[in-house]
Design an enzyme around this catalytic site. Structure first.
Site, mmCIF file in Angstrom:
data_model
loop_
_atom_site.group_PDB
_atom_site.id
_atom_site.type_symbol
_atom_site.label_atom_id
_atom_site.label_comp_id
_atom_site.label_asym_id
_atom_site.label_seq_id
_atom_site.Cartn_x
_atom_site.Cartn_y
_atom_site.Cartn_z
ATOM 1 N N HIS A 293 0.831 -1.215 0.000
ATOM 2 C CA HIS A 293 0.000 0.000 0.000
ATOM 3 C C HIS A 293 0.859 1.257 0.000
ATOM 4 O O HIS A 293 1.234 1.755 1.068
ATOM 5 C CB HIS A 293 -0.906 -0.013 1.222
ATOM 6 C CG HIS A 293 -1.774 -1.228 1.322
ATOM 7 N ND1 HIS A 293 -1.305 -2.458 1.728
ATOM 8 C CD2 HIS A 293 -3.095 -1.411 1.050
ATOM 9 C CE1 HIS A 293 -2.295 -3.343 1.719
ATOM 10 N NE2 HIS A 293 -3.388 -2.739 1.311
ATOM 11 N N GLU B 265 -17.648 -3.956 24.786
ATOM 12 C CA GLU B 265 -16.824 -5.168 24.920
ATOM 13 C C GLU B 265 -15.603 -5.106 24.005
ATOM 14 O O GLU B 265 -14.494 -5.485 24.396
ATOM 15 C CB GLU B 265 -17.656 -6.411 24.593
ATOM 16 C CG GLU B 265 -18.865 -6.630 25.502
ATOM 17 C CD GLU B 265 -20.055 -5.770 25.134
ATOM 18 O OE1 GLU B 265 -20.050 -5.105 24.082
ATOM 19 O OE2 GLU B 265 -21.029 -5.748 25.944
ATOM 20 N N ARG C 216 -18.009 -17.403 39.276
ATOM 21 C CA ARG C 216 -17.803 -15.944 39.124
ATOM 22 C C ARG C 216 -17.523 -15.329 40.486
ATOM 23 O O ARG C 216 -16.720 -14.407 40.622
ATOM 24 C CB ARG C 216 -19.009 -15.281 38.457
ATOM 25 C CG ARG C 216 -20.299 -15.432 39.201
ATOM 26 C CD ARG C 216 -21.440 -14.658 38.522
ATOM 27 N NE ARG C 216 -22.716 -14.951 39.151
ATOM 28 C CZ ARG C 216 -23.709 -14.084 39.269
ATOM 29 N NH1 ARG C 216 -23.572 -12.855 38.809
ATOM 30 N NH2 ARG C 216 -24.842 -14.428 39.826
ATOM 31 N N HIS D 247 -4.114 3.221 -3.418
ATOM 32 C CA HIS D 247 -4.232 2.622 -2.079
ATOM 33 C C HIS D 247 -3.469 1.312 -1.907
ATOM 34 O O HIS D 247 -2.563 1.244 -1.072
ATOM 35 C CB HIS D 247 -5.703 2.376 -1.741
ATOM 36 C CG HIS D 247 -5.897 1.551 -0.508
ATOM 37 N ND1 HIS D 247 -5.757 2.062 0.761
ATOM 38 C CD2 HIS D 247 -6.175 0.221 -0.348
ATOM 39 C CE1 HIS D 247 -5.951 1.102 1.644
ATOM 40 N NE2 HIS D 247 -6.205 -0.024 1.011
ATOM 41 N N HIS E 214 -28.217 -15.041 25.133
ATOM 42 C CA HIS E 214 -27.256 -14.835 26.224
ATOM 43 C C HIS E 214 -26.540 -16.123 26.640
ATOM 44 O O HIS E 214 -25.655 -16.086 27.478
ATOM 45 C CB HIS E 214 -27.957 -14.215 27.442
ATOM 46 C CG HIS E 214 -28.267 -12.763 27.277
ATOM 47 N ND1 HIS E 214 -28.954 -12.273 26.183
ATOM 48 C CD2 HIS E 214 -27.974 -11.688 28.051
ATOM 49 C CE1 HIS E 214 -29.081 -10.964 26.304
ATOM 50 N NE2 HIS E 214 -28.492 -10.578 27.416
ATOM 51 N N ASN F 35 -7.960 11.690 3.760
ATOM 52 C CA ASN F 35 -7.705 11.795 2.318
ATOM 53 C C ASN F 35 -8.947 11.537 1.472
ATOM 54 O O ASN F 35 -8.890 11.604 0.233
ATOM 55 C CB ASN F 35 -6.562 10.860 1.902
ATOM 56 C CG ASN F 35 -6.877 9.400 2.200
ATOM 57 O OD1 ASN F 35 -8.019 8.975 2.104
ATOM 58 N ND2 ASN F 35 -5.852 8.636 2.570
#
Lengths: 671, 671
Positions: free
Chosen positions: A35, A415, A361, A266, A477, A192
């Site tokens: 590039h 997240e 947990r 590019h 979930h 650009n």
């Protein structure tokens, strides 16, 4: 500013910038891949940044107080490689650049962290660099709060393209950075107006300056080809109390007669004819990869300045007390406090004796109380699920604008941004990040989690609600494929502990590996299954015999996490019928796979029936059920076969047939 | 507006809104699980929307010209279920609501598409609803362009929370919608300032109105508890030529004496004591789940109005010519034009004869030329990789503000937004979406792709550059775990075709399944391996015998996509040595797994050595290598063992040992 003007008004600058441009052009041409447009467009900005602002020392690339430079638009990698070579980084040679994108060259298609010094992070997937840099800025503030501005006083500069700003993760990053007033974060936007499909306006008309301002950024602008204007904008950006965006008006493929300002510049070589014309326009008669000595030495002088700045820093650093110096060096080296291991061992012993029945947990929170008390460099957080992920321990304090010493980050419902920020925190050094969300929402963080794995950053993902065991929230979930997805990702340790003891062991391992770790934790309570204390960390073997068969061993049950309890109950049913049954707990597949064959076979010997139990899909399990002399005729699996359902946990496990009775029945059917 | 004022000034409205609130409160209490705060906060907005604006008919929930209502804040599911019951949808009864979050009830934790009529899309993962709605608005514009505003003239209304707006995917969605002036998209933002961790200000200070305006949205505001003000704002929003955001100032847990405006109202039951007080404050003496007949009939009247609107629409629809009516009904039913199958068969025959050597991404383009010519309802696109994904065929035209008849969408660098929009296009009906990016960037789209799988939307993901075969771009662009990740996802068909014929077969299957499909396609050229034309679609079997062993069958090579060529070359080497070798092409694991045992065993009989070949990780492969009477002692795999590297493809395959010689050697070592 156009090229004739630029050459006339700023001849010295021009030559330095032209060196970058020509190296990019010639390397891409030689590789016939790459590039060129972005380095050609941003060379002026990069030259001013490195010459007038960036604090760095090529002779000590890991100098802790260096400014961090992140090339978020990673496809413009030659811009970075050219700068590293020109400023004198010893492990980026002209031959490396000549071998751009060839096997073994550190000048890879996209910047790869660890493949050459001066590459602060791996970039290429768009938006990651800008999101990672937010973590670097967090770590800088946190370290400054701990050790003082005299020794921690640097900036993070990011070059981002239109693509970076279009990716959703950029919004998570900028809105968080704005909320936190991360004033040492400066984003130079390569504005650009061109993307791969053509003009950016094909797919976007966002006023980016207004968008950043809406989240509390200070916004600046410059002619990306006018050195004085670039310098002014950077000076202004550094002077504000907020993160700053500099809209750099640039031309992609600057100076390419037919390709400037087109997508043609590019992602492909310019071609010999175009390059010949560019050499004329640039006034650069030199052959490919040859930098005239005056230009090279001008660049090397810039690189050499860092020595002085670093010496001044070292003098200030020496003034810290010996204790503080040692602590600074310890956290930057990433070594853990000596007191942690015994503290965790004591914790495990206490748990094995007390045998609490808690959700893992919650176990994780109990372990974190020990870790956070002994490891002052941890920085915890959650994507707005603090109470559910149990990631906040007492006395951590909140990391905020007026409390940078706080160690708990409210990442918001972001997240992906959180995962990328944690990469940045780990890459900066001096801090150990962990962050929580539900396991199913690892989907949102995949882009950054893959970079954790590629770079081997020490990031701990605390993923709770790890199965249908979460109950009523339902299929959206309830993860079923995520353990497979994460286990399939190289360089990632996936821990699914069965109780508090295994959770403590998993946490200890997560802090000691040079790789990202995932802790898959339950919402529901689990009994303590490790009631006999062992000094050895059994989870370190990946899998181990939890309960041996009483009589002749006819069956082996292999389970992880919350299903270990089910396996143990199944064993009881089977032993009652005189079917000798071993239960293997397998909290970490990756670690078990790393053990020698002798150990693996001692845990999973050939012969007995094998039944795997996990409240997830079977995908990937056959390796352990059939493998190493297991046999399809004597193997089965109890788990999920599709998505979950919305109901209380007491209904879901029987509904999906994940019960001790079902496991026992499978064994009986096979023996 | 506070409750006493509201009750006094708008008694009729109040009772209707109170019915929603109490159903939500009582259902969550009964389930002892759920989210009461959001329905309590947004009941006034929803009441005004359903009473004064939403076009719907509970007796014909699939009426094509209905307004679409999307509850992006899916955790507030009781708001939707209450509205469905109250307005008279027959498959959402009071008993279903009484059984909220219980096994088998359509009133699940989060709205699940297909589980009850009136649920337009599955929501819960934050941000998905707002991003999916963008696709619904695209489909509406596209259908209007094809069939006229007389029969396609509806809006898409979204209720989104702070979490939806914080997720990065919301930025991709809103910036795209702004660029496209999707003026029939109206987002009602539940601006209550509370998230799970506490105040939204803990993690965000974004001026959302300024952010939306920066991308070309019209921005409005209202007191979310003042019916007249809500109505005014919605009227204004409908009158603009842009997508509209309405900032609804609301109180979470509106009317809860101790929990209003706190996170305590968000995700847990209010508790008996609080609820008793709420009943007083609301003036609602009725027992749980009892709606006084005057309130219920008022709601049912609102639902009944739809009949009239729909009758008027039907009259206009009848005025379309019979051909246009039939076509409209065909595309809404999702059936394909009869001419497609023969056209694709003819294409396959031609290819088998011509045997071109092209990349399968190019094969896909060739197939799309046939499909797009015969299937006017396809809507293609790419996340700014059009030239690389080969997703654009001639005469598609660009879908844009002034050319809604165009069928190609420039989604921009927004993989996640594209995937969610494609879900919306498919859910709206009348259009078949496909969209492209690199396979590795499926990471960015996971959140929406999982919803494609859960809902079974007919979306085709065109993922090119599907292995190290892409070469120089390096590890960040080279997928190694993604095939495993996607194959592990239930309800998703993953196709990895070996040549143009298999690509055509895969495309045909993708359009005929009621599920999302992934096409994993190469960057590099591949020979045509299916040179013998078959009328039957062999890919439909998932795997099939491509080349049979000449002599006694001693080995079976199983390969997919670009590695089928390698397997064929290995076979040549082995047959030369007299080792009878069968080559099995396995373009779709899921379809092969669906075949009966007899067929599966005919393709993979017990006995011979099995070697799998795929330029990806082994994860998941053991099922086919060891399974169905394969044996570990006689099985091996040639593929990747970690991340890739940056180099030309010619160097990478040998570097990673993925060659015909390596495959042949593995076979010889095993027999």
């Amino acid at each position: 500013m156009n090229i004739p003007e630029l050459r006339e008004r700023h001849p010295e600058h021009w030559k330095k910038a032209a060196a970058i441009r020509m190296l990019a052009i010639d390397a891409v041409e030689e590789a016939n891949s790459g590039h060129p447009g972005m380095p050609m467009g941003m060379a002026d900005v990069a030259t001013v940044l490195f010459e007038k602002h960036l604090r760095f020392d090529p002779t000590d690339p890991k100098w802790p107080d260096r400014d961090r430079f992140v090339l978020s638009a990673g496809h413009g990698s030659m811009l970075l490689y050219a700068l590293l070579y020109l400023t004198g980084y010893s492990d980026m040679t002209i031959d490396d650049i000549r071998r751009f994108r060839q096997l073994g060259s550190p000048a890879e298609g996209h910047p790869e962290y660890g493949h050459a010094s001066g590459i602060e992070t791996t970039t290429g997937p768009l938006g990651q660099g800008i999101a990672t840099s937010v973590g670097m800025a967090i770590a800088e503030e946190s370290m400054a709060a701990r050790f003082g501005r005299k020794v921690v006083d640097h900036h993070t500069y990011v070059i981002a393209g239109d693509g970076c700003l279009m990716e959703g993760v950029s919004q998570e990053a900028l809105s968080f950075a704005g909320r936190q007033d991360l004033s040492r974060l400066i984003v130079l936007w390569d504005d650009n107006g061109i993307s791969i499909d053509g003009k950016v306006s094909l797919s976007d008309k966002t006023d980016q300056k207004a968008r950043f301002a809406a989240s509390g950024w200070s916004v600046h602008e410059c002619d990306g080809h006018d050195p004085d204007d670039i310098d002014r904008a950077i000076c202004e950006a550094k002077a504000t109390g907020q993160p700053a965006l500099i809209d750099c008006h640039t031309h992609i493929g600057f100076g390419a007669p037919t390709k400037q300002d087109t997508k043609g510049a590019h992602g492909s070589p310019l071609g010999a004819a175009e390059i010949a014309k560019v050499r004329e326009i640039y006034g650069w008669p030199y052959p490919p990869f040859e930098i005239p000595s005056d230009v090279l030495s001008a660049w090397r002088e810039i690189g050499a300045r860092g020595k002085v700045t670093r010496a001044e820093w070292t003098a200030r650093f020496e003034k810290l007390g010996p204790g503080k110096r040692a602590e600074f060096e310890r956290v930057m080296a990433g070594t853990l406090p000596k007191k942690l291991a015994p503290a965790l061992a004591a914790f495990r012993k206490e748990i094995s004796e007390g045998a609490p029945k808690v959700a893992t947990r919650k176990s994780s929170e109990m372990v974190l109380e020990v870790i956070n008390a002994h490891v002052p460099e941890t920085i915890g957080g959650s994507a707005d699920l603090t109470g559910s992920n149990n990631t906040l321990t007492k006395d951590l304090g909140t990391f905020d604008v007026d409390s940078r010493g706080g160690r708990y980050v409210h990442y918001g419902i972001r997240e992906h941004g959180m995962a990328a920020a944690m990469n940045g925190i780990a890459l900066h050094g001096g801090c150990i990040p962990y962050g929580g969300t539900f396991l199913v929402f690892s989907d949102y963080a995949r882009g950054a989690m893959r970079l954790s794995a590629i770079m081997g950053t020490r990031v701990v993902y605390v993923f709770t609600h790890d199965s249908i065991g979460l109950g009523e929230d339902g299929p959206t979930h309830q993860p079923v494929e995520h353990l497979a997805m994460l286990r399939a990702t190289p360089g990632t340790y996936v821990f699914r502990p069965a109780d508090t003891v295994e959770t403590a062991e998993s946490w200890e391992l997560a802090l000691n590996t040079g790789a990202p770790s995932v802790l898959a934790l339950t919402r529901q309570n689990l009994p303590t299954v490790r009631t006999r204390h062992t000094r050895q960390n059994l989870t370190a073997r990946g899998a181990y015999v939890l309960e041996e068969a009483v009589g002749r061993r006819k069956a082996i049950l292999i389970a992880t996490g919350s299903e270990v309890e089910i396996a143990l109950n199944a064993r009881t049913l089977l032993e009652r019928k005189g079917i000798g049954t071993r239960v293997v707990s397998m909290p970490c597949w990756e670690l078990f796979a790393e053990q020698d064959e002798k150990y693996r076979k001692s845990v999973l010997p050939a012969g007995p029936v094998r039944v795997g139990v996990e409240a997830a899909l079977r995908f990937g399990w056959d390796r352990w059920l059939f493998g190493e002399r297991g046999s399809e005729k004597k193997a089965d699996f109890v788990g999920m076969t599709g998505f979950g359902a919305s109901a209380p946990i007491e209904q879901l496990y029987p509904h999906f047939g994940i019960t001790a009775e079902a496991v026992a029945a499978k064994v009986e059917a096979l023996i």
